[in-house]
Design a protein around this motif. Sequence first.
Motif, PDB file in Angstrom:
ATOM      1  N   THR A 313       0.847  -1.193   0.000  1.00  0.00           N
ATOM      2  CA  THR A 313       0.000   0.000   0.000  1.00  0.00           C
ATOM      3  C   THR A 313       0.884   1.246   0.000  1.00  0.00           C
ATOM      4  OG1 THR A 313      -0.070   0.104   2.410  1.00  0.00           O
ATOM      5  CG2 THR A 313      -1.781  -1.217   1.303  1.00  0.00           C
ATOM      6  N   GLY A 314       0.308   2.372  -0.378  1.00  0.00           N
ATOM      7  CA  GLY A 314       1.064   3.622  -0.347  1.00  0.00           C
ATOM      8  C   GLY A 314       1.579   3.938   1.040  1.00  0.00           C
ATOM      9  N   GLN A 315       0.770   3.662   2.067  1.00  0.00           N
ATOM     10  CA  GLN A 315       1.195   3.932   3.438  1.00  0.00           C
ATOM     11  C   GLN A 315       2.372   3.052   3.832  1.00  0.00           C
ATOM     12  OE1 GLN A 315      -1.914   3.585   6.393  1.00  0.00           O
ATOM     13  NE2 GLN A 315      -0.463   3.604   8.119  1.00  0.00           N
ATOM     14  N   ARG A 316       2.297   1.765   3.454  1.00  0.00           N
ATOM     15  CA  ARG A 316       3.389   0.856   3.805  1.00  0.00           C
ATOM     16  C   ARG A 316       4.674   1.247   3.097  1.00  0.00           C
ATOM     17  NH1 ARG A 316       6.472  -1.245   7.111  1.00  0.00           N
ATOM     18  NH2 ARG A 316       7.504  -3.178   6.508  1.00  0.00           N
ATOM     19  N   MET A 317       4.593   1.612   1.824  1.00  0.00           N
ATOM     20  CA  MET A 317       5.789   2.032   1.105  1.00  0.00           C
ATOM     21  C   MET A 317       6.362   3.314   1.710  1.00  0.00           C
ATOM     22  SD  MET A 317       8.152   1.757  -1.166  1.00  0.00           S
ATOM     23  CE  MET A 317       7.599   0.231  -1.922  1.00  0.00           C
ATOM     24  N   ALA A 318       5.506   4.218   2.144  1.00  0.00           N
ATOM     25  CA  ALA A 318       5.983   5.450   2.785  1.00  0.00           C
ATOM     26  C   ALA A 318       6.752   5.130   4.066  1.00  0.00           C
ATOM     27  CB  ALA A 318       4.807   6.377   3.080  1.00  0.00           C
ATOM     28  N   GLU A 319       6.300   4.123   4.799  1.00  0.00           N
ATOM     29  CA  GLU A 319       7.001   3.714   6.015  1.00  0.00           C
ATOM     30  C   GLU A 319       8.388   3.155   5.677  1.00  0.00           C
ATOM     31  OE1 GLU A 319       4.324   0.944   7.740  1.00  0.00           O
ATOM     32  OE2 GLU A 319       2.916   2.475   8.465  1.00  0.00           O
ATOM     33  N   VAL A 320       8.468   2.374   4.597  1.00  0.00           N
ATOM     34  CA  VAL A 320       9.761   1.837   4.163  1.00  0.00           C
ATOM     35  C   VAL A 320      10.707   2.979   3.802  1.00  0.00           C
ATOM     36  CG1 VAL A 320      10.925   0.513   2.346  1.00  0.00           C
ATOM     37  CG2 VAL A 320       8.829  -0.377   3.392  1.00  0.00           C
ATOM     38  N   VAL A 321      10.221   3.937   3.026  1.00  0.00           N
ATOM     39  CA  VAL A 321      11.050   5.072   2.598  1.00  0.00           C
ATOM     40  C   VAL A 321      11.516   5.882   3.806  1.00  0.00           C
ATOM     41  CG1 VAL A 321      10.972   7.284   1.383  1.00  0.00           C
ATOM     42  CG2 VAL A 321      10.083   5.211   0.288  1.00  0.00           C
ATOM     43  N   ASP A 322      10.616   6.152   4.745  1.00  0.00           N
ATOM     44  CA  ASP A 322      10.990   6.919   5.932  1.00  0.00           C
ATOM     45  C   ASP A 322      12.063   6.201   6.739  1.00  0.00           C
ATOM     46  OD1 ASP A 322       9.233   8.918   5.286  1.00  0.00           O
ATOM     47  OD2 ASP A 322       7.659   8.274   6.684  1.00  0.00           O
ATOM     48  N   CYS A 323      11.921   4.901   6.892  1.00  0.00           N
ATOM     49  CA  CYS A 323      12.892   4.122   7.661  1.00  0.00           C
ATOM     50  C   CYS A 323      14.272   4.197   7.011  1.00  0.00           C
ATOM     51  CB  CYS A 323      12.427   2.679   7.766  1.00  0.00           C
ATOM     52  SG  CYS A 323      13.487   1.639   8.779  1.00  0.00           S
ATOM     53  N   LEU A 324      14.320   4.049   5.688  1.00  0.00           N
ATOM     54  CA  LEU A 324      15.600   4.102   4.974  1.00  0.00           C
ATOM     55  C   LEU A 324      16.217   5.492   5.049  1.00  0.00           C
ATOM     56  CD1 LEU A 324      14.681   2.039   1.755  1.00  0.00           C
ATOM     57  CD2 LEU A 324      15.782   1.223   3.857  1.00  0.00           C
ATOM     58  N   ASN A 325      15.411   6.508   4.798  1.00  0.00           N
ATOM     59  CA  ASN A 325      15.944   7.869   4.746  1.00  0.00           C
ATOM     60  C   ASN A 325      16.362   8.392   6.116  1.00  0.00           C
ATOM     61  OD1 ASN A 325      15.665   8.021   1.981  1.00  0.00           O
ATOM     62  ND2 ASN A 325      13.686   9.074   2.041  1.00  0.00           N
ATOM     63  N   GLN A 326      15.762   7.845   7.181  1.00  0.00           N
ATOM     64  CA  GLN A 326      16.096   8.279   8.530  1.00  0.00           C
ATOM     65  C   GLN A 326      17.215   7.433   9.141  1.00  0.00           C
ATOM     66  OE1 GLN A 326      12.435   8.299  10.769  1.00  0.00           O
ATOM     67  NE2 GLN A 326      11.430   9.660   9.292  1.00  0.00           N
ATOM     68  N   GLY A 327      17.717   6.452   8.387  1.00  0.00           N
ATOM     69  CA  GLY A 327      18.836   5.651   8.862  1.00  0.00           C
ATOM     70  C   GLY A 327      18.476   4.657   9.939  1.00  0.00           C
ATOM     71  N   ARG A 328      17.214   4.248  10.001  1.00  0.00           N
ATOM     72  CA  ARG A 328      16.787   3.298  11.018  1.00  0.00           C
ATOM     73  C   ARG A 328      16.797   1.860  10.467  1.00  0.00           C
ATOM     74  NH1 ARG A 328      11.615   3.753  12.102  1.00  0.00           N
ATOM     75  NH2 ARG A 328      11.051   5.268  10.478  1.00  0.00           N
ATOM     76  N   ILE A 329      16.817   0.887  11.361  1.00  0.00           N
ATOM     77  CA  ILE A 329      16.702  -0.529  11.010  1.00  0.00           C
ATOM     78  C   ILE A 329      15.312  -0.986  11.455  1.00  0.00           C
ATOM     79  CG2 ILE A 329      17.627  -2.845  11.317  1.00  0.00           C
ATOM     80  CD1 ILE A 329      19.448  -0.897   9.788  1.00  0.00           C
ATOM     81  N   CYS A 330      14.505  -1.425  10.507  1.00  0.00           N
ATOM     82  CA  CYS A 330      13.108  -1.741  10.789  1.00  0.00           C
ATOM     83  C   CYS A 330      12.806  -3.182  10.359  1.00  0.00           C
ATOM     84  CB  CYS A 330      12.183  -0.789  10.037  1.00  0.00           C
ATOM     85  SG  CYS A 330      12.534   0.972  10.334  1.00  0.00           S
ATOM     86  N   ARG A 331      11.837  -3.796  11.028  1.00  0.00           N
ATOM     87  CA  ARG A 331      11.435  -5.172  10.702  1.00  0.00           C
ATOM     88  C   ARG A 331       9.917  -5.283  10.745  1.00  0.00           C
ATOM     89  NH1 ARG A 331      15.780  -8.586  10.929  1.00  0.00           N
ATOM     90  NH2 ARG A 331      17.651  -7.800  11.977  1.00  0.00           N
ATOM     91  N   THR A 332       9.387  -6.205   9.934  1.00  0.00           N
ATOM     92  CA  THR A 332       7.953  -6.483  10.010  1.00  0.00           C
ATOM     93  C   THR A 332       7.771  -7.967  10.340  1.00  0.00           C
ATOM     94  OG1 THR A 332       7.810  -7.061   7.662  1.00  0.00           O
ATOM     95  CG2 THR A 332       7.445  -4.754   8.274  1.00  0.00           C
TER      96      THR A 332
END
Length: 332
Positions: A313-332
């Motif tokens: 979804t657009g919201q999920r992709m936005a979360e991926v982009v934010d995580c990458l651009n903010q330098g965070r490590i994220c998991r689902t």
Amino acid sequence: MGNEHRLLTLLICLVLAGGLAAAALGAARVGGPRPTAASAGPAPGDYVDIREVPPGPAEPRASGPDASTGGVSVDCGRNAEGHYNEDNLVVSPGLRSGAHHTHAYVGNMSTDAFSTEASLDAAATSCAGGDRSTYYWPVLRRTDLPGDHPHEGSAGHGNTGRILPEAAVSVEFLGSPVSKVVAMPRFLNAMTGDAVALTADTDADVRARWGCSGFPDRSTTRYPRCPADERLTRTLTFPSCWNGLDTTSPGHRSHLLFPAANGVCPQGTFPVPTLRISLAYEVPAGVPVAVDSFPEQRHSPKTDHGMFVNVMTGQRMAEVVDCLNQGRICRT
């Protein structure tokens, strides 16, 4: 009278020839497809001891304040559901068995040749967090063992042997070492690797890398011989420079390109999250393996490839982009 005799002789010869042809065809059907030169392989030179592979090259390091240094891991399982088919939605949509070899999937549970945006959007998924994207690649087989399941004999074209299940599947999205990334469009189609690399003029599209779990700094385009108790690995890294317009293109490559070695995207393209699929297999030392391929490609390891359709979804992709651009490590 002489003409009648000659005609009778000719008729008898034709009947006998037809009978012999039918007998030969029947024998072939009973005995299964005969191996041909086109379906042979892999060749002995397609294998290499991983200890003979030199380390490197290293991935480009992040440089500059705009680098997107984060990472997102998506847990999509390891195809425990047994989702296999001989279709290729990205390359040959609408054509049943268009791949001529078997693909394994994680993510979207409905993917086949006749999938549509609507059907993908409505389907179940193996990914945690509801990602309905489809991720797939050709199966890897043990050629010393017969296959005894339907999907192990349905591909034909010389693709035989027992399918090796993935011991682990890692789906990751990475940023750019030089800039921020922008969102992938929904239903973006992507492919990596070259399914016809053996007969291609160049190796320019050969992207998949093989390795062993105990040597993470070494990779090769040949089948690695791994030490005992180590897993054989495959890494499929996808292009990440989008033209900003199209979700697919003729040849399936021009809308989404690879960055240069330093991480910079070609002019006129924009960096999107880099998809990396990592596969691992339990393979006893010394056993022969082969990736599914077209017959004339002789199961060359250089032909390894993978496909992806983004159904986030657009919201999920936005979360991926934010995580990458903010330098965070994220998991689902």
